[in-house]
Design a protein around this motif. Sequence first.
Motif, PDB file in Angstrom:
ATOM      1  N   GLN A   2       0.725  -1.157   0.094  1.00  0.00           N
ATOM      2  CA  GLN A   2       0.081  -0.080  -0.016  1.00  0.00           C
ATOM      3  C   GLN A   2       0.998   1.319   0.091  1.00  0.00           C
ATOM      4  O   GLN A   2       0.479   2.500  -0.800  1.00  0.00           O
ATOM      5  CB  GLN A   2      -0.955  -0.031   1.140  1.00  0.00           C
ATOM      6  CG  GLN A   2      -1.712   1.181   1.297  1.00  0.00           C
ATOM      7  CD  GLN A   2      -2.955   1.116   2.323  1.00  0.00           C
ATOM      8  OE1 GLN A   2      -2.849   0.313   3.286  1.00  0.00           O
ATOM      9  NE2 GLN A   2      -4.105   1.740   2.253  1.00  0.00           N
ATOM     10  N   ALA A  31      -2.070   3.414  -8.413  1.00  0.00           N
ATOM     11  CA  ALA A  31      -3.398   3.701  -7.982  1.00  0.00           C
ATOM     12  C   ALA A  31      -4.038   1.887  -7.707  1.00  0.00           C
ATOM     13  O   ALA A  31      -4.771   1.757  -6.872  1.00  0.00           O
ATOM     14  CB  ALA A  31      -4.218   4.296  -9.017  1.00  0.00           C
ATOM     15  N   PHE A  34      -2.452   0.440  -4.650  1.00  0.00           N
ATOM     16  CA  PHE A  34      -3.213   1.042  -3.758  1.00  0.00           C
ATOM     17  C   PHE A  34      -4.595   0.667  -3.398  1.00  0.00           C
ATOM     18  O   PHE A  34      -5.069   0.027  -2.311  1.00  0.00           O
ATOM     19  CB  PHE A  34      -3.284   2.665  -3.608  1.00  0.00           C
ATOM     20  CG  PHE A  34      -3.796   3.393  -2.255  1.00  0.00           C
ATOM     21  CD1 PHE A  34      -2.742   3.524  -1.482  1.00  0.00           C
ATOM     22  CD2 PHE A  34      -5.046   3.830  -2.230  1.00  0.00           C
ATOM     23  CE1 PHE A  34      -3.082   4.143  -0.284  1.00  0.00           C
ATOM     24  CE2 PHE A  34      -5.427   4.410  -1.250  1.00  0.00           C
ATOM     25  CZ  PHE A  34      -4.562   4.867  -0.037  1.00  0.00           C
ATOM     26  N   ALA A  35      -5.389   0.622  -4.584  1.00  0.00           N
ATOM     27  CA  ALA A  35      -6.905   0.151  -4.476  1.00  0.00           C
ATOM     28  C   ALA A  35      -7.016  -1.326  -4.090  1.00  0.00           C
ATOM     29  O   ALA A  35      -7.638  -1.956  -3.425  1.00  0.00           O
ATOM     30  CB  ALA A  35      -7.380   0.321  -5.918  1.00  0.00           C
ATOM     31  N   GLN A  38      -6.773  -2.091  -0.628  1.00  0.00           N
ATOM     32  CA  GLN A  38      -8.077  -1.593   0.202  1.00  0.00           C
ATOM     33  C   GLN A  38      -9.161  -2.376  -0.018  1.00  0.00           C
ATOM     34  O   GLN A  38      -9.912  -2.545   0.827  1.00  0.00           O
ATOM     35  CB  GLN A  38      -8.159  -0.216  -0.294  1.00  0.00           C
ATOM     36  CG  GLN A  38      -7.225   0.785   0.487  1.00  0.00           C
ATOM     37  CD  GLN A  38      -7.737   2.390   0.410  1.00  0.00           C
ATOM     38  OE1 GLN A  38      -8.807   2.588  -0.401  1.00  0.00           O
ATOM     39  NE2 GLN A  38      -7.426   3.080   1.321  1.00  0.00           N
ATOM     40  N   GLN A  57     -14.451   3.832   1.187  1.00  0.00           N
ATOM     41  CA  GLN A  57     -13.220   3.762   0.910  1.00  0.00           C
ATOM     42  C   GLN A  57     -13.135   3.029  -0.333  1.00  0.00           C
ATOM     43  O   GLN A  57     -12.079   3.434  -1.087  1.00  0.00           O
ATOM     44  CB  GLN A  57     -12.573   2.888   2.151  1.00  0.00           C
ATOM     45  CG  GLN A  57     -11.132   3.122   2.099  1.00  0.00           C
ATOM     46  CD  GLN A  57     -10.677   2.309   3.356  1.00  0.00           C
ATOM     47  OE1 GLN A  57     -11.179   1.105   3.735  1.00  0.00           O
ATOM     48  NE2 GLN A  57      -9.735   2.775   4.083  1.00  0.00           N
ATOM     49  N   ILE A  58     -13.764   2.016  -0.545  1.00  0.00           N
ATOM     50  CA  ILE A  58     -13.547   1.306  -1.990  1.00  0.00           C
ATOM     51  C   ILE A  58     -13.855   2.012  -3.013  1.00  0.00           C
ATOM     52  O   ILE A  58     -13.283   2.051  -4.027  1.00  0.00           O
ATOM     53  CB  ILE A  58     -14.406   0.070  -1.834  1.00  0.00           C
ATOM     54  CG1 ILE A  58     -13.672  -1.089  -0.776  1.00  0.00           C
ATOM     55  CG2 ILE A  58     -14.420  -0.519  -3.087  1.00  0.00           C
ATOM     56  CD1 ILE A  58     -14.692  -2.352  -0.563  1.00  0.00           C
ATOM     57  N   ALA A  61     -11.127   4.523  -3.785  1.00  0.00           N
ATOM     58  CA  ALA A  61      -9.954   3.769  -4.520  1.00  0.00           C
ATOM     59  C   ALA A  61     -10.597   3.544  -5.858  1.00  0.00           C
ATOM     60  O   ALA A  61      -9.568   3.366  -6.865  1.00  0.00           O
ATOM     61  CB  ALA A  61      -9.912   2.450  -3.752  1.00  0.00           C
ATOM     62  N   LEU A  64      -9.703   6.424  -7.679  1.00  0.00           N
ATOM     63  CA  LEU A  64      -8.396   6.883  -8.138  1.00  0.00           C
ATOM     64  C   LEU A  64      -7.729   6.287  -9.232  1.00  0.00           C
ATOM     65  O   LEU A  64      -6.888   6.652  -9.899  1.00  0.00           O
ATOM     66  CB  LEU A  64      -7.510   6.282  -6.832  1.00  0.00           C
ATOM     67  CG  LEU A  64      -7.410   6.972  -5.501  1.00  0.00           C
ATOM     68  CD1 LEU A  64      -6.788   6.292  -4.441  1.00  0.00           C
ATOM     69  CD2 LEU A  64      -6.735   8.268  -5.650  1.00  0.00           C
ATOM     70  N   ALA A  86     -11.706  11.483  -4.991  1.00  0.00           N
ATOM     71  CA  ALA A  86     -11.254  10.304  -4.359  1.00  0.00           C
ATOM     72  C   ALA A  86     -10.226  10.625  -3.034  1.00  0.00           C
ATOM     73  O   ALA A  86     -10.508   9.955  -2.100  1.00  0.00           O
ATOM     74  CB  ALA A  86     -10.249   9.683  -5.250  1.00  0.00           C
ATOM     75  N   GLU A  90     -11.036   9.227   0.585  1.00  0.00           N
ATOM     76  CA  GLU A  90     -10.013   8.304   1.412  1.00  0.00           C
ATOM     77  C   GLU A  90      -9.559   9.027   2.698  1.00  0.00           C
ATOM     78  O   GLU A  90      -9.242   8.252   3.662  1.00  0.00           O
ATOM     79  CB  GLU A  90      -8.834   8.317   0.502  1.00  0.00           C
ATOM     80  CG  GLU A  90      -9.118   7.398  -0.731  1.00  0.00           C
ATOM     81  CD  GLU A  90      -9.283   6.024  -0.386  1.00  0.00           C
ATOM     82  OE1 GLU A  90      -8.659   5.364   0.810  1.00  0.00           O
ATOM     83  OE2 GLU A  90      -9.803   5.170  -1.182  1.00  0.00           O
TER      84      GLU A  90
END
Length: 106
Positions: A2, A31, A34-35, A38, A57-58, A61, A64, A86, A90
């Motif tokens: 992450q 991205a 990171f996604a 998550q 949060q999703i 992501a 992003l 985004a 986040e």
Amino acid sequence: MQMVGAVLLLIGAMLQITRWEFAPYLYTLGAILFAYVQVMDGYDGKNLIIRRLRRQQILGAVLLVFAGVLMFVTRHNEWILCLTVAAVLELYTAFRIPSELEKEKK
């Protein structure tokens, strides 16, 4: 993973402003990393507030990653709007989820 994704995101976004041709690739790779982290970090509890926050949060992501796609397909700075939404999602969930988890422990 992450943290690597977050660093690539940041570097890619900064370099995109200078119109460096490989910046969208760096950003999109970051991205996706990171996604992925998550989305895979699940919550199995029954707290409806945390479940809603996880969905937000999703969504952040996914936005992003979508901002990275916009870097490739648009000629102007439309990706910045998507990135801003985004980032707000986040940031909001980054503070609220730990707060709700603390409340749940008590």
